[in-house]
Design a protein around this motif. Structure first.
Motif, mmCIF file in Angstrom:
data_model
loop_
_atom_site.group_PDB
_atom_site.id
_atom_site.type_symbol
_atom_site.label_atom_id
_atom_site.label_comp_id
_atom_site.label_asym_id
_atom_site.label_seq_id
_atom_site.Cartn_x
_atom_site.Cartn_y
_atom_site.Cartn_z
ATOM 1 N N THR A 301 0.826 -1.213 0.000
ATOM 2 C CA THR A 301 0.000 0.000 0.000
ATOM 3 C C THR A 301 0.853 1.253 0.000
ATOM 4 O OG1 THR A 301 -1.766 -1.172 1.184
ATOM 5 C CG2 THR A 301 -1.820 1.241 1.230
ATOM 6 N N ASP A 302 1.905 1.267 0.818
ATOM 7 C CA ASP A 302 2.785 2.436 0.877
ATOM 8 C C ASP A 302 3.519 2.648 -0.445
ATOM 9 O OD1 ASP A 302 2.034 2.913 3.457
ATOM 10 O OD2 ASP A 302 3.762 1.937 4.367
ATOM 11 N N GLU A 303 3.951 1.556 -1.063
ATOM 12 C CA GLU A 303 4.645 1.674 -2.344
ATOM 13 C C GLU A 303 3.699 2.187 -3.429
ATOM 14 O OE1 GLU A 303 7.899 -1.949 -1.653
ATOM 15 O OE2 GLU A 303 6.001 -2.325 -2.659
ATOM 16 N N ARG A 304 2.476 1.722 -3.419
ATOM 17 C CA ARG A 304 1.489 2.208 -4.396
ATOM 18 C C ARG A 304 1.234 3.702 -4.206
ATOM 19 N NH1 ARG A 304 -3.256 -2.372 -5.242
ATOM 20 N NH2 ARG A 304 -1.887 -4.203 -5.260
ATOM 21 N N THR A 305 1.153 4.123 -2.961
ATOM 22 C CA THR A 305 0.909 5.542 -2.688
ATOM 23 C C THR A 305 2.037 6.401 -3.224
ATOM 24 O OG1 THR A 305 -0.332 4.952 -0.689
ATOM 25 C CG2 THR A 305 0.460 7.215 -0.868
ATOM 26 N N ALA A 306 3.277 5.965 -3.012
ATOM 27 C CA ALA A 306 4.431 6.731 -3.497
ATOM 28 C C ALA A 306 4.448 6.798 -5.019
ATOM 29 C CB ALA A 306 5.727 6.111 -2.981
ATOM 30 N N VAL A 307 4.177 5.669 -5.677
ATOM 31 C CA VAL A 307 4.171 5.639 -7.139
ATOM 32 C C VAL A 307 3.024 6.476 -7.687
ATOM 33 C CG1 VAL A 307 3.867 4.145 -9.155
ATOM 34 C CG2 VAL A 307 5.340 3.416 -7.283
ATOM 35 N N ARG A 308 1.857 6.388 -7.065
ATOM 36 C CA ARG A 308 0.704 7.169 -7.519
ATOM 37 C C ARG A 308 0.996 8.667 -7.428
ATOM 38 N NH1 ARG A 308 -2.567 5.138 -4.380
ATOM 39 N NH2 ARG A 308 -3.577 3.626 -5.767
ATOM 40 N N ALA A 309 1.580 9.104 -6.315
ATOM 41 C CA ALA A 309 1.906 10.523 -6.150
ATOM 42 C C ALA A 309 2.936 10.969 -7.187
ATOM 43 C CB ALA A 309 2.437 10.772 -4.745
ATOM 44 N N LEU A 310 3.906 10.114 -7.481
ATOM 45 C CA LEU A 310 4.939 10.459 -8.460
ATOM 46 C C LEU A 310 4.351 10.571 -9.862
ATOM 47 C CD1 LEU A 310 7.929 10.986 -8.930
ATOM 48 C CD2 LEU A 310 8.282 8.524 -9.127
ATOM 49 N N ILE A 311 3.458 9.655 -10.226
ATOM 50 C CA ILE A 311 2.839 9.692 -11.553
ATOM 51 C C ILE A 311 1.986 10.942 -11.719
ATOM 52 C CG2 ILE A 311 1.100 8.570 -13.002
ATOM 53 C CD1 ILE A 311 2.173 5.892 -12.010
ATOM 54 N N VAL A 312 1.227 11.274 -10.708
ATOM 55 C CA VAL A 312 0.390 12.485 -10.774
ATOM 56 C C VAL A 312 1.262 13.727 -10.882
ATOM 57 C CG1 VAL A 312 -1.261 13.898 -9.505
ATOM 58 C CG2 VAL A 312 -1.530 11.420 -9.558
ATOM 59 N N ALA A 313 2.366 13.765 -10.115
ATOM 60 C CA ALA A 313 3.266 14.924 -10.173
ATOM 61 C C ALA A 313 3.903 15.058 -11.554
ATOM 62 C CB ALA A 313 4.351 14.791 -9.105
ATOM 63 N N LEU A 314 4.283 13.950 -12.166
ATOM 64 C CA LEU A 314 4.871 13.997 -13.504
ATOM 65 C C LEU A 314 3.859 14.516 -14.524
ATOM 66 C CD1 LEU A 314 6.837 10.613 -13.525
ATOM 67 C CD2 LEU A 314 7.828 12.907 -13.525
ATOM 68 N N HIS A 315 2.644 14.008 -14.475
ATOM 69 C CA HIS A 315 1.627 14.461 -15.424
ATOM 70 C C HIS A 315 1.259 15.921 -15.216
ATOM 71 C CE1 HIS A 315 1.093 10.194 -16.380
ATOM 72 N NE2 HIS A 315 0.381 10.572 -17.418
#
Length: 387
Positions: A301-315
């Motif tokens: 769950t924590d890893e998904r949260t970090a990846v999700r935040a990074l993807i949104v920031a990139l977009h």
């Protein structure tokens, strides 16, 4: 990859990032303090070269502190604490040697205070036990120097009094930093437990709303495709080869949409949503995620949260080109390797600065994360354990 440690940075990366200005302040104030006190004691200094080198060592420790606490280098390892404290202890030794037989008052010596202040600056990045251990070792080192140098002090008191004066600054600051870190980490643990309970309760009570949402989506598909077809068919009252072909096309479209929704991973959903939201209202770019083994589901769950935040920031970044984006996930033994690529037409400094908070969080979750920016393409590489 390494396990997560009980540090503020690894339990709450953003809190550690917010405290980074304290590191900058320490890197400026501590060498300034050492230089000022050396100037104040210039009449007792018999070896100017050693005094200057001591101040330079304090400055070097401050530089190491700033460099190693950069969010792009997170998380901070024990090596940083060892280097900073060791260099500070070297500065203490050289400062004492510079006025070995002429040091009149130990209370004017700055070495132990420097060690303590640097340990305080490292409090958000290392566990409480390490901070306390570093402080105790620094105090022992300072006590030995005080005992050996006691003959030069003009105050006629037992050597144990000099030891107390020498060790008090470093012990007080390091133990205070350790206590603060321990209390904060424990409070974060309690908060995480309450958050998990709240999330579980919310998840248990959301089944009906999720079912209604799925039902509404299905009804929407039917209203857009199936209902108009049947209305046309009823109006004509005749089934022709064309109408049969149209029925097969609609059935294939509905089936494909439903299969796609079932097969879509959470990562593909995140990418599609971010693409629709930030790419000026255009349709989401398909085929970005290449994950044949559905390995994205192996993230915690924590890893998904970090990846999700990074993807949104990139977009959300103005230079991000979603049409060039790709995310490849492959299996490597007990680990999964992830490579994220995209065109981002921005300077290296601007890009790293804008993404610093998200990179800091991601590096805590994925300790082997690597960021490469060969203009205009950005590449992120990291891995995680299969579960």
């Amino acid at each position: 990859m390494t396990g997560r440690e009980r540090t503020v940075q690894q339990l709450d990366p953003l809190a550690a990032l917010m405290s980074r200005p304290t590191g900058y302040l320490a890197a400026v104030a501590v060498p300034g303090y050492a230089a000022f006190m050396s100037w104040q004691n210039r009449g007792q200094i018999e070896n100017t070269l050693l005094a200057v080198v001591a101040v330079l060592l304090v400055l070097a420790a401050g530089i190491a502190l700033c460099v190693d606490t950069s969010p792009l280098r997170a998380p901070v390892s024990s090596r940083t604490l060892v280097v900073v404290v060791s260099v500070s202890m070297g500065a203490l030794l050289l400062s004492s040697l510079s006025m070995w037989s002429t040091d009149a008052y130990i209370r004017d010596d700055w070495g132990t205070a420097v060690i303590g202040m640097y340990i305080v600056a490292l409090a958000p990045y290392r566990p409480a036990k390490e901070l306390a251990t570093a402080g105790v070792l620094g105090a022992i080192f300072a006590a030995l120097i005080a005992v050996v140098q006691a003959e030069s002090f003009v105050t006629a008191v037992p050597p144990v009094a000099f030891v107390v004066v020498a060790v008090t600054p470093v012990l007080a600051m390091s133990l205070a930093a350790a206590a603060f870190t321990d209390v904060l980490v424990r409070s974060l643990d309690r908060w995480r437990v309450r958050a998990r309970r709240a999330f579980t309760a919310m998840t248990d009570g959301s089944g009906e709303s999720i079912a209604r949402s799925v039902q509404q989506d299905s009804v929407t598909v039917l209203n857009q495709e199936v209902v108009p077809y049947f209305s046309t068919l009823l109006d004509g009252a005749t089934v022709t080869a064309i109408s049969r072909q149209r029925a097969r096309e609609i059935a294939e479209t509905v089936r494909s949409a439903m299969v796609a929704d079932v097969d879509r991973t959470w990562l593909e959903t995140v990418v599609a949503q971010a693409s629709r939201r930030y790419q000026h209202g255009s349709e989401a770019v398909s085929g970005v995620v290449r994950d044949e083994g559905r390995l994205a589901e192996q993230m915690s769950t924590d890893e998904r949260t970090a990846v999700r935040a990074l993807i949104v920031a990139l977009h959300a970044h103005e230079s991000f080109d979603a049409r060039t984006a790709s995310i490849d996930i492959d299996s490597r033994g007990a680990y999964c390797d992830v490579v994220m690529r995209a065109r981002m037409d921005a300077t290296d400094g601007t890009l790293r600065g804008d993404l610093a908070p998200f990179i800091a969080v991601a590096r805590v979750m994925f300790s082997d994360l690597q960021l490469e920016h060969e203009h205009p393409y950005l590449t992120l590489r990291f891995s995680y354990e299969q579960r």
